[in-house]
Design a protein around this motif. Structure first.
Motif, short mmCIF file in Angstrom:
data_model
loop_
_atom_site.label_atom_id
_atom_site.label_comp_id
_atom_site.label_asym_id
_atom_site.label_seq_id
_atom_site.Cartn_x
_atom_site.Cartn_y
_atom_site.Cartn_z
N GLY A 63 -10.76 -1.93 0.48
CA GLY A 63 -10.69 -1.73 1.92
C GLY A 63 -11.08 -0.33 2.33
O GLY A 63 -11.80 -0.13 3.32
N TRP A 64 -10.64 0.68 1.59
CA TRP A 64 -10.92 2.07 1.91
C TRP A 64 -12.42 2.34 1.87
O TRP A 64 -12.94 3.15 2.65
CB TRP A 64 -10.17 2.97 0.94
CG TRP A 64 -10.27 4.43 1.20
CD1 TRP A 64 -9.63 5.15 2.16
CD2 TRP A 64 -11.05 5.38 0.45
NE1 TRP A 64 -9.96 6.48 2.07
CE2 TRP A 64 -10.83 6.65 1.03
CE3 TRP A 64 -11.90 5.27 -0.65
CZ2 TRP A 64 -11.45 7.80 0.54
CZ3 TRP A 64 -12.51 6.42 -1.13
CH2 TRP A 64 -12.27 7.67 -0.53
N LEU A 65 -13.13 1.65 0.99
CA LEU A 65 -14.57 1.81 0.87
C LEU A 65 -15.36 0.97 1.88
O LEU A 65 -16.58 1.05 1.93
CB LEU A 65 -15.02 1.45 -0.55
CG LEU A 65 -14.56 2.40 -1.65
CD1 LEU A 65 -14.80 1.77 -3.03
CD2 LEU A 65 -15.27 3.74 -1.54
N HIS A 70 -7.93 -6.31 1.21
CA HIS A 70 -6.93 -6.94 0.35
C HIS A 70 -5.57 -6.25 0.46
O HIS A 70 -4.53 -6.91 0.52
CB HIS A 70 -7.36 -6.91 -1.12
CG HIS A 70 -8.64 -7.62 -1.40
ND1 HIS A 70 -8.87 -8.93 -1.03
CD2 HIS A 70 -9.76 -7.21 -2.05
CE1 HIS A 70 -10.07 -9.29 -1.43
NE2 HIS A 70 -10.64 -8.27 -2.04
N TYR A 71 -5.56 -4.92 0.43
CA TYR A 71 -4.30 -4.18 0.44
C TYR A 71 -3.56 -4.37 1.76
O TYR A 71 -2.38 -4.74 1.76
CB TYR A 71 -4.53 -2.69 0.16
CG TYR A 71 -3.24 -1.94 -0.02
CD1 TYR A 71 -2.68 -1.77 -1.27
CD2 TYR A 71 -2.53 -1.44 1.08
CE1 TYR A 71 -1.46 -1.12 -1.44
CE2 TYR A 71 -1.32 -0.78 0.92
CZ TYR A 71 -0.80 -0.63 -0.34
OH TYR A 71 0.42 0.00 -0.50
N GLY A 76 0.24 -4.28 4.72
CA GLY A 76 0.14 -3.55 5.97
C GLY A 76 -0.52 -2.19 5.75
O GLY A 76 -1.19 -1.97 4.74
N HIS A 77 -0.32 -1.32 6.70
CA HIS A 77 -0.93 0.02 6.63
C HIS A 77 -0.55 0.69 5.31
O HIS A 77 0.61 0.63 4.89
CB HIS A 77 -0.45 0.87 7.81
CG HIS A 77 -1.19 2.16 7.93
ND1 HIS A 77 -0.92 3.25 7.13
CD2 HIS A 77 -2.18 2.53 8.76
CE1 HIS A 77 -1.72 4.24 7.47
NE2 HIS A 77 -2.50 3.83 8.46
#
Length: 134
Positions: A63-65, A70-71, A76-77
């Motif tokens: 997700g960060w990329l 998924h996370y 959540g956040h």
């Protein structure tokens, strides 16, 4: 007017090569942490079992990329700083984390331009995780 060069892909997730490449990066990161004496303090801070950490970092990095969330779909956040507060993180742990991830990126053939961008971002994030001096 000079135009800026467009990155080769829309997201770092696409640039790195998708989920399979993120999985390979995470696996190599934790393998190196287990194998290399230079990362001993970092490894010690993770407890005896790494399977959960491997899975969560994979989900987070996707997700960060800019890939699948998924996370956040599961937890959540990310609230990275809060979630890392139970761990003693100083300069040594920060530097070992960044060095280990940089080595993993090199060994999994992350494009050099992307590797530099990610290393800079990882260093900023890892520095933010510090919760003690030294």
């Amino acid at each position: 007017m000079q135009m800026q060069e467009k990155p080769p892909h829309d997201t770092p997730f696409e640039w790195i090569g998708g989920e399979d490449k993120v999985r390979a990066l995470v696996e190599r990161f934790y393998d190196l942490m287990d194998l290399e004496p230079a990362y001993a303090e970092l490894r010690a801070s993770h407890g005896s079992e790494l399977a959960d950490a491997r899975q969560k970092l994979f989900w987070f990095l996707c997700g960060w990329l800019g890939g699948p969330s998924h996370y956040t779909d599961r937890f959540g956040h990310p609230r990275l700083r809060m979630r890392h507060m139970p761990f003693s993180i100083g300069i040594k742990e920060r530097d070992q984390w960044v060095a280990c991830m940089d080595q993993a990126m090199g060994e999994t053939a992350v494009d050099p331009a992307l590797r530099k961008r990610l290393r800079d971002s990882f260093l900023q994030t890892a520095d933010f995780m510090r919760n003690r001096h030294g």
